[in-house]
Scaffold this active site. Structure first.
Site, short mmCIF file in Angstrom:
data_model
loop_
_atom_site.label_atom_id
_atom_site.label_comp_id
_atom_site.label_asym_id
_atom_site.label_seq_id
_atom_site.Cartn_x
_atom_site.Cartn_y
_atom_site.Cartn_z
N ARG A 107 -15.84 -13.06 -13.16
CA ARG A 107 -17.16 -12.71 -13.67
C ARG A 107 -17.12 -11.99 -15.01
NH1 ARG A 107 -19.78 -10.84 -8.04
NH2 ARG A 107 -17.60 -10.37 -7.62
N HIS A 112 1.00 -9.03 9.22
CA HIS A 112 2.41 -8.72 8.96
C HIS A 112 3.17 -8.33 10.24
CE1 HIS A 112 0.85 -8.82 5.01
NE2 HIS A 112 0.62 -7.54 4.84
N LYS A 133 -1.08 4.63 6.50
CA LYS A 133 -1.05 5.13 5.12
C LYS A 133 -0.77 6.63 5.17
CE LYS A 133 -3.03 1.34 3.21
NZ LYS A 133 -2.26 0.43 2.38
C1 BG6 Z 1 -0.97 -5.57 2.11
C2 BG6 Z 1 -1.97 -4.57 2.62
O1 BG6 Z 1 -1.04 -6.76 2.85
O2 BG6 Z 1 0.33 -5.03 2.20
C3 BG6 Z 1 -1.85 -3.25 1.90
O3 BG6 Z 1 -3.29 -5.09 2.44
C4 BG6 Z 1 -0.42 -2.77 1.89
O4 BG6 Z 1 -2.70 -2.29 2.49
C5 BG6 Z 1 0.51 -3.88 1.42
O5 BG6 Z 1 -0.33 -1.65 1.03
C6 BG6 Z 1 1.96 -3.46 1.51
O6 BG6 Z 1 2.77 -4.47 1.01
P1 BG6 Z 1 4.30 -4.20 0.73
O7 BG6 Z 1 4.84 -5.52 0.32
O8 BG6 Z 1 4.34 -3.15 -0.34
O9 BG6 Z 1 4.87 -3.69 2.01
#
Ligand code: BG6
Length: 519
Positions: free
Chosen positions: A69, A269, A371
């Site tokens: 946008r 994940h 987090k």
């Molecule tokens: C993402 C999440 O899929 O993975 C995030 O949405 C997270 O919240 C991130 O911070 C972490 O990824 P990585 O590869 O740094 O472990």
């Protein structure tokens, strides 16, 4: 065999000689990126595209069309991409690589995602690139946008004819998580995408599957003899899968506050890590064979603890309070910019699962993510049973824990085995020691970033590292009841930044007479 420094005929001359044994070069194509101005594109996708170009794995005819946008022209997009590349790429800045890539970049401005005139312009731009740069009509659409926009974008892309099948050319859609908000919305989303491309042309990105260390789980398990005989309920006491981050939500409240950690990380994940850790050996490494085994294991996951469902005892959630992290004062989640007043979104989630099959019966799998925890670490820890008998006196083994194999996904990627060993000296005293394999010290090759691998695979049409819709559905089947229970249960528990989560997470394991690693 020495690697020739001269590129073989027909191979892109920019190909890095170290990649010669991987001559998997994507077809010429146009990659249309919706959400190019977003955080993910800037930090991960654009640097990954450049790194692929730098490694010579994209065709010289590759084109990148950004859709967004902002009121940009092609030059403005190029300078934005250049900045993203300079701050995020893994491979060095090389003017020849950049110039080749930049020549195929275009930007199309939308006033909104339903701006039909903009889609007509997009069609023209793509057709023009097809003709000028010889992309053979191959097109990939990367949807790095909030899922709420999927209906509009898919409808518009279909209406302007961009995804119409053409002989000898491919059309693919690459979508970012979240794959829906729950089981029902994930199915709706799948139907929408299914209207524009065939199921085999949908590539769902779970970037964990692009990580080397995650792919290594199958290599370790199925290319070795030592582990598999022990990898079952006879020897394994329990499994802990952790993805901890020390950062807060940063500027992502708009996304995160509507999602929370279970949807953000466990649904994709962590359940994928569980599936790879627990699945049976696939008949081959094809997408269909690997997915079939992952699906079986996800379908066998149970929330019940020894046959009884009590989600208050087998799940925990939390929200970080204000406090200090590494000596620095940090805001509580509710004070973060953009978080809705009275939000009940969790920033920590833990779940105890069992797998109802012969291999894993009775072995709990504990998953946790959060987090603002004590440190950044992702790992799968397989904790073994204690030996049935120890011929040492009690004092000798006082310092000995359970044997553990830790698959260190990140950082410090590798594998650790924790074993008991004799402490040097004139009496018998045992202590736990580590046997370590580290990627850094073992291989000269640097691991590609997950997104490099995944973007390349999507452009090659290689599906094994992308979860199928059935896996997405099975993962929501596991999570939906947990999220419903939490919605009914009120506020998440608070926890201190820099800790390992709320007290309820520790109680979850204490009920089973166990503790989390590192806590
Ligand atoms: C993402 C999440 O899929 O993975 C995030 O949405 C997270 O919240 C991130 O911070 C972490 O990824 P990585 O590869 O740094 O472990």
């Amino acid at each position: 065999m020495p690697i020739s420094a001269t590129a073989p005929q027909g191979v892109n001359p920019l190909l890095d000689s170290r990649d010669l044994r991987l001559p998997r070069i994507a077809d010429p194509c146009v990659l249309v990126m919706f959400g190019i101005t977003g955080d993910l594109a800037r930090r991960k996708l654009l640097p990954a595209v450049y790194d692929l170009a730098g490694r010579g794995l994209l065709s010289p005819a590759f084109c990148l069309v950004g859709v967004g946008r902002r009121d940009w022209d092609d030059e403005a997009m190029r300078s934005y991409v250049a900045q993203a590349v300079r701050s995020g790429a893994r491979t060095p800045w090389r003017p020849a690589v950049w110039e080749q890539l930049a020549a195929g970049m275009r930007f199309v401005t939308l006033s909104s995602f339903d701006d039909a005139a903009a889609y007509a312009r997009l069609t023209q731009v793509v057709e023009d690139l097809d003709a000028r740069r010889g992309t053979g009509g191959n097109r990939a659409f990367y949807l790095s946008i909030p899922p709420g926009w999927f209906p509009t974008v898919t409808q518009q892309v279909a209406a302007c004819g961009l995804v119409e099948e053409a002989p000898g050319a491919w059309r693919r859609v690459i979508i970012e998580k979240p794959f829906g908000h729950d089981r029902a919305s994930a199915a709706e989303l799948d139907t929408l995408v299914g209207r524009i491309v065939r199921p085999d042309d949908v590539f769902r990105v779970d970037h964990y599957l692009g990580k080397e260390t995650v792919q290594n789980i199958l290599a370790l398990r199925f290319a070795n003899t030592m582990l598999e005989p022990l990898w079952n309920h006879r020897y394994v006491d329990h499994v802990q899968i952790t993805m901890a981050e020390d950062i807060g939500i940063g500027t992502r409240a708009g996304y995160y506050d509507t999602i929370g950690s279970a949807r953000d990380v466990i649904q994709n994940h962590l359940l994928q890590l569980l599936a790879l850790t627990a699945m049976e050996e696939p008949t081959s490494m094809t997408a269909a064979a690997v997915r079939a085994e992952k699906e079986k294991v996800l379908a066998s996951v149970r929330l019940e603890r020894r046959g009884e469902l009590d989600l208050d005892a087998t799940t925990a959630r939390g929200r970080y309070d204000a406090g200090f992290q590494g000596g620095v004062p940090v805001k509580g989640y509710l004070e973060e910019d953009g978080v809705a007043p009275g939000s009940r979104t969790e920033t920590f989630a833990a779940i105890r699962l069992e797998i109802a099959n012969r291999r894993w019966s009775g072995v709990p799998f504990y998953l946790r993510t959060g987090k603002r925890l004590a440190r950044r670490v992702t790992e799968v820890a397989v904790v073994f049973e204690r030996p049935p008998f120890l011929p040492f006196d009690g004092a000798a083994t006082a310092g000995v824990g359970a044997n553990t194999i830790v698959l260190r996904i990140q950082p410090d990627e590798g594998v650790t085995m924790r074993l008991a060993s004799k402490v040097p000296g004139s009496h018998m005293e045992l202590r736990d020691v580590s046997m370590d394999f580290g990627y850094g010290g073992t291989f000269n090759e640097e691991s590609p970033e997950a997104y490099e691998r995944l973007i390349l695979d999507a452009l090659l049409g290689d599906a094994p590292l992308f979860p199928h819709q059935r896996e997405v559905d099975l993962s929501w089947r596991i999570l939906d009841p947990v999220i419903d229970r939490w919605a009914a249960a009120g506020e998440p528990d608070g926890y201190r930044p820099g800790s390992w989560g709320p007290a309820s997470a520790h109680q979850l394991l204490a009920r089973d007479g166990r503790t989390w690693r590192r806590s």
